[in-house]
Design an enzyme around this catalytic site. Structure first.
Site, mmCIF file in Angstrom:
data_model
loop_
_atom_site.group_PDB
_atom_site.id
_atom_site.type_symbol
_atom_site.label_atom_id
_atom_site.label_comp_id
_atom_site.label_asym_id
_atom_site.label_seq_id
_atom_site.Cartn_x
_atom_site.Cartn_y
_atom_site.Cartn_z
ATOM 1 N N GLY A 1 -111.478 -99.745 -97.305
ATOM 2 C CA GLY A 1 -110.372 -99.525 -98.224
ATOM 3 C C GLY A 1 -109.856 -100.815 -98.812
ATOM 4 N N ALA B 1 -110.410 -92.672 -91.479
ATOM 5 C CA ALA B 1 -109.338 -93.405 -90.800
ATOM 6 C C ALA B 1 -108.481 -94.222 -91.753
ATOM 7 C CB ALA B 1 -109.935 -94.319 -89.723
ATOM 8 N N ALA C 1 -100.000 -89.350 -79.806
ATOM 9 C CA ALA C 1 -100.164 -90.234 -78.645
ATOM 10 C C ALA C 1 -98.917 -91.088 -78.437
ATOM 11 C CB ALA C 1 -101.395 -91.117 -78.831
ATOM 12 N N HIS D 1 -99.663 -87.546 -91.747
ATOM 13 C CA HIS D 1 -99.555 -88.807 -91.004
ATOM 14 C C HIS D 1 -98.691 -89.719 -91.872
ATOM 15 C CE1 HIS D 1 -100.377 -92.388 -88.747
ATOM 16 N NE2 HIS D 1 -101.060 -92.951 -89.732
#
Length: 316
Positions: A80, A120, A152, A177
């Site tokens: 990215g 990701a 998490a 997210h």
């Protein structure tokens, strides 16, 4: 014949390298293949990992071109662009990353059409959606890391609050997210005991304290970036967790980014809901029985994600 377990990583920046290290250290695969536009960077990371081979076993790591990914069972997309200047808009950055991903998908559909893809790069939900739109492989075989890291963090903070191992905490953050993500308090439990409105392990439910815990989980990346400039270690472990679930066909329930396909009244967007993850990628969805308030918040999160890509254009 025993098949070699091969994992590819496209993009060897901070996140891709952290994922490679986590997988290498856990001996998750027979080989890890690194690919980056900066070939010398990929070569350097592979060399660095291989110097530790004697300490972890027979796993190998090398830098490759796209054609070498043909035998990979799973490929992590962590490539990215970074922000070019303080004046660059979020849409401008997203547009550049979308174009990068378009080129990546063209190559992966050509050379590794059967591999599971794990996205990701942020904004992970939008880029997962873009990958699904561009790729010829089934949507279930393209996952985003989604809110697995947020979950998490959430469980770790709750475990600390209640004084228990975070692995004994069952609680999810779902949706985007990002800023619109949703804490699922309605079925959060420790040892089967619901947390919301209850006294657990001698600690009473305190709305303000629980909201603070959620906000710490949601905003953790900002705090880390403010101190070290980027996040990488925990997301590397998250990627390794998803890779293990796929390679070992573990059938784990994980909050990963995918299309709800009408679940919760949501469609045409990728966001995180609990999914069974195995050899075929996202194999099933789990409905955790959300409250009406949580369902509406999840739909709000979906709307925010659609709005974020409203002006995006990606050639095919």
């Amino acid at each position: 014949m025993i098949q070699r377990r091969t994992v590819g990583i496209v993009g060897t920046g901070n996140v891709g390298t952290a994922a490679a290290y986590a997988m290498f250290n856990q001996s998750l695969a027979s080989e890890i293949l690194l690919l980056d536009q900066d070939t010398r960077r990929a070569e350097g990371e592979a060399m660095d990992l291989m110097h530790g081979q004697q300490l972890v076993g027979g796993i190998t790591c090398r830098a490759v071109e796209y054609a070498a990914l043909s035998n990979a069972q799973i490929i992590v997309l962590s490539a990215g662009a970074s922000q070019q200047s303080p004046d660059e808009t979020r849409l401008g950055l997203l547009q550049r990353n979308a174009e990068i991903f378009r080129e990546i998908i063209i190559q992966l559909d050509k050379h590794a059409p059967n591999a599971i893809l794990v996205v990701a790069t942020n904004p992970v939900d939008v880029l997962t959606y873009i990958c699904q739109e561009l790729s010829s492989r089934p949507n279930r075989r393209i996952l985003g890391t989604g809110t697995l890291l947020d979950t998490a963090r959430f469980r770790a903070l709750l475990g600390r609050h209640y004084g228990v191992d975070p692995r004994s905490v069952h609680a999810y953050i779902l949706g985007e997210h990002g800023d619109s993500e949703v804490p699922i308090w309605s079925n959060a439990t420790i040892g089967g005991q619901k947390i919301r409105g209850e006294t657990v392990l001698g600690k009473e439910w305190e709305e303000e304290a629980m909201q603070s815990i959620f906000e710490q989980a949601r905003d953790a990346a900002y705090e880390i970036i403010d101190r070290k400039g980027h996040t990488d270690t925990a997301i590397g472990l998250v990627i390794a967790r998803i890779v293990r679930a796929v390679l070992e066909d573990q059938q784990n329930v994980l909050p990963v980014s995918t299309r709800p396909d009408g679940a919760y009244g949501i469609d045409d967007v990728c966001l995180s809901v609990p999914c069974v993850v195995g050899l075929e990628g996202m194999e099933k969805r789990v409905d955790p029985g959300l409250s009406d308030e949580e369902r509406e918040a999840l739909r709000d999160s979906a709307r925010a994600l659609r709005d974020s890509r409203a002006d995006l254009t990606v050639g095919t």
